[in-house]
Design an enzyme around this catalytic site. Structure first.
Site, mmCIF file in Angstrom:
data_model
loop_
_atom_site.group_PDB
_atom_site.id
_atom_site.type_symbol
_atom_site.label_atom_id
_atom_site.label_comp_id
_atom_site.label_asym_id
_atom_site.label_seq_id
_atom_site.Cartn_x
_atom_site.Cartn_y
_atom_site.Cartn_z
ATOM 1 N N LYS A 182 0.620 -1.242 -0.060
ATOM 2 C CA LYS A 182 -0.035 -0.075 -0.150
ATOM 3 C C LYS A 182 0.934 1.101 -0.033
ATOM 4 O O LYS A 182 0.500 2.251 -0.579
ATOM 5 C CB LYS A 182 -1.022 0.161 1.177
HETATM 6 C C1 LIG Z 1 -4.440 -4.281 1.008
HETATM 7 C C2 LIG Z 1 -3.837 -5.765 0.774
HETATM 8 C C3 LIG Z 1 -4.097 -6.845 -0.096
HETATM 9 C C4 LIG Z 1 -5.262 -6.379 -1.044
HETATM 10 O O1 LIG Z 1 -5.172 -5.451 -1.852
HETATM 11 P P1 LIG Z 1 -6.569 -5.175 -2.808
HETATM 12 O O2 LIG Z 1 -5.990 -4.014 -3.597
HETATM 13 O O3 LIG Z 1 -7.605 -4.548 -1.659
HETATM 14 O O4 LIG Z 1 -7.081 -5.977 -3.329
HETATM 15 C C5 LIG Z 1 -3.503 -7.783 -0.254
HETATM 16 N N1 LIG Z 1 -2.293 -8.087 0.560
HETATM 17 C C6 LIG Z 1 -1.843 -7.271 1.607
HETATM 18 C C7 LIG Z 1 -0.701 -7.411 2.354
HETATM 19 C C8 LIG Z 1 -2.683 -5.748 1.614
HETATM 20 O O5 LIG Z 1 -1.948 -4.903 2.523
#
Ligand SMILES: *Cc1c(COP(=O)(O)O)cnc(C)c1O
Length: 491
Positions: free
Chosen positions: A129
């Site tokens: 993120k």
């Molecule tokens: C947010 C997140 C996801 C999922 O991503 P999306 O964009 O919501 O599909 C997968 N793995 C981790 C570690 C995350 O923080």
């Protein structure tokens, strides 16, 4: 470049379109839809070839300028240069170059089939993120300074999103972050990551309750439009368009780093929850990046896997949502999925609105084409190259163990879901890139279960739980929450 809501009536679409900067600080469109560009900018083969030489920051600039046409190019170049540096993505592991920002690691190569890991989690909070949120922090600061405005980001988190937002916004002019989390429900590591921030513009609020109580408070405050306007409340959730577009960049980067010519085939497996990450892959593909397959990997919360197998989109109730060992994928509905469905139904806003109203009233829709279904567009999914699979706790534990044994690296639980599903979708002559969405240190409990030893912590995180913590504890009381925001914004 103009943007339109996925629920805009055909007659209104042209007149209601907006620029990148207009939608940057907002969330949903006023009609409840999500923003998308009116058409995808196209990338030629010659352009792709030229991009092979670029640094990550320069590549990000080239891609973003196609979407953010209302930001002067020199400003955008400065913003991407400041965001994608080896100092920010410094948690690269042994064998990875921090300067590559999202380095690739070949795990396996056999008969022309490669299995490759793309590290997206070397930023400040050890999860992918950061890739988008760090850019968002710089874009927000830039846009607010131009308008001489302020923004109070208000959200709820169960872990990754909140910490990524706080690390992106800390110390930024004109921005405060009020982040709610369920009191004593996050891991010690995640709690320490957020609560050890001492920046005066970061407010950590531990709510006595579970995540849904915190989320309900955010909804209640956001539904008070007068309060929201007066206190300049905004969000940074996964439907934010700038976040999606920042994620498009690493698909280009991954493809270009894994190939030497644009004729070579590459697929991506994406650990998925809210469909934000994989939606960016879909957009990269629509722009002309020669992606072969996009494989959505889910955990026990298999809303997306069910759709890609059957054409039925069935959201879950909170009580049917499992708490798993890949918690950042524990979703009841996939908030970005509407962007893909809009495409699937031929960019028909009326149709998209009707389908998502059905999600509210009937809990889902069915595009399988079977008698009584809501349409037959599922047959078009293959054209977009989507596939899917799911993984369970036992799969995760076994995969973490196998990957450690076979390739000598320790992966996190979400990435393990990705590897498990990727291995089921390997094809001869096609490179499969798995996106590594977090580092193992964040989810140590399962690492301990799988390997009998702790995950390695990147430098600087060794004693994070011992740092002084700054947070307040509050009851889930909307009036008290509003009073707290009012007192701390001075507005
Ligand atoms: C947010 C997140 C996801 C999922 O991503 P999306 O964009 O919501 O599909 C997968 N793995 C981790 C570690 C995350 O923080």
């Amino acid at each position: 470049m103009q943007y339109v809501s996925t629920r805009a009536a055909a007659s209104a679409a042209a007149s209601s379109s907006q620029q990148f900067s207009d939608i940057l600080l907002g969330g949903l469109a006023t009609d409840g839809g999500l923003f998308l560009p009116t058409e995808y900018p196209q990338v030629s083969g010659a352009e792709l070839d030229a991009w092979r030489q670029l640094s990550y920051a320069d590549l990000a600039f080239e891609i973003l300028k196609k979407f953010a046409t209302d930001i002067p190019e020199a400003d955008l170049r400065a913003l991407t240069a400041k965001t994608y540096t080896k100092e920010v993505y410094k948690n690269a592991r042994q064998g990875e170059k921090a300067s590559q920002i999202t380095p690739l690691r070949v795990l396996e190569e056999e008969n022309g089939t490669k299995l490759v890991l793309q590290a997206l989690s070397n930023g400040p909070t050890l999860a992918f993120k950061d890739m988008a949120m760090q850019l968002l922090g710089n874009l927000f600061e830039y846009a607010l300074a131009k308008q001489n405005a302020e923004l109070n980001i208000f959200g709820a988190t169960s872990g990754d999103t909140g910490s990524a937002a706080e690390y992106a916004m800390r110390g930024k002019q004109g921005i405060r972050v009020f982040m709610l989390s369920p009191h004593k429900k996050m891991s010690a590591f995640q709690t320490a990551q957020m609560f050890s921030l001492q920046d005066p513009n970061i407010y950590n609020i531990a709510i006595e309750g579970v995540f849904d109580d915190a989320q309900d408070m955010v909804k209640a405050v956001s539904n008070d439009l007068e309060f929201k306007a007066k206190y300049k409340i905004g969000t940074v959730n996964s439907i934010n368009w700038a976040r999606v577009v920042a994620q498009v960049v690493y698909y280009f980067r991954g493809y270009l780093a894994a190939t030497t010519s644009n004729d070579q085939k590459v697929s991506f497996t994406v650990p998925s929850g809210n469909f934000g990450n994989i939606c960016a892959g879909h957009i990269a593909r629509m722009m002309g990046l020669p992606i072969d397959k996009l494989v959505a990997a889910t955990n026990e919360n298999d809303v997306l896997d069910e759709f890609f197998r059957t054409g039925v989109y069935r959201v879950r109730k909170s009580a049917e949502t499992y708490h798993t060992s890949s918690p950042s994928m524990d979703i009841s509905k996939a908030s970005n999925f509407e962007r893909f469905v809009y495409e699937l139904v031929g960019r028909d806003g009326d149709r998209t609105r009707a389908l998502f109203q059905k999600v509210e009233t009937r809990g889902g829709f069915d595009l399988s084409g079977k008698p009584g279904s809501d349409g037959d567009e599922f047959k078009l999914v293959a054209k977009y190259g989507f596939k899917s699979g799911k993984s369970t706790h036992d799969d995760r534990v076994n995969t973490i163990r196998d990957v450690a044994d076979d390739y000598g690296i320790v992966i996190d639980t979400h990435t393990a879901d990705g590897i498990k599903v990727a291995k089921e979708n390997l094809e001869p002559g096609v490179t499969m890139i798995v996106l590594e969405t977090a580092l193992a240190a964040k989810f140590n409990e399962t690492i301990l279960e799988a390997l009998g030893e702790d995950a390695e912590r990147p430098k600087g995180f060794e004693n994070i739980e011992d740092l002084p913590q700054k947070f307040v504890v509050m009851k889930p009381d909307v009036a008290a929450m509003k009073a707290y925001i009012a007192a701390n914004t001075g507005l």
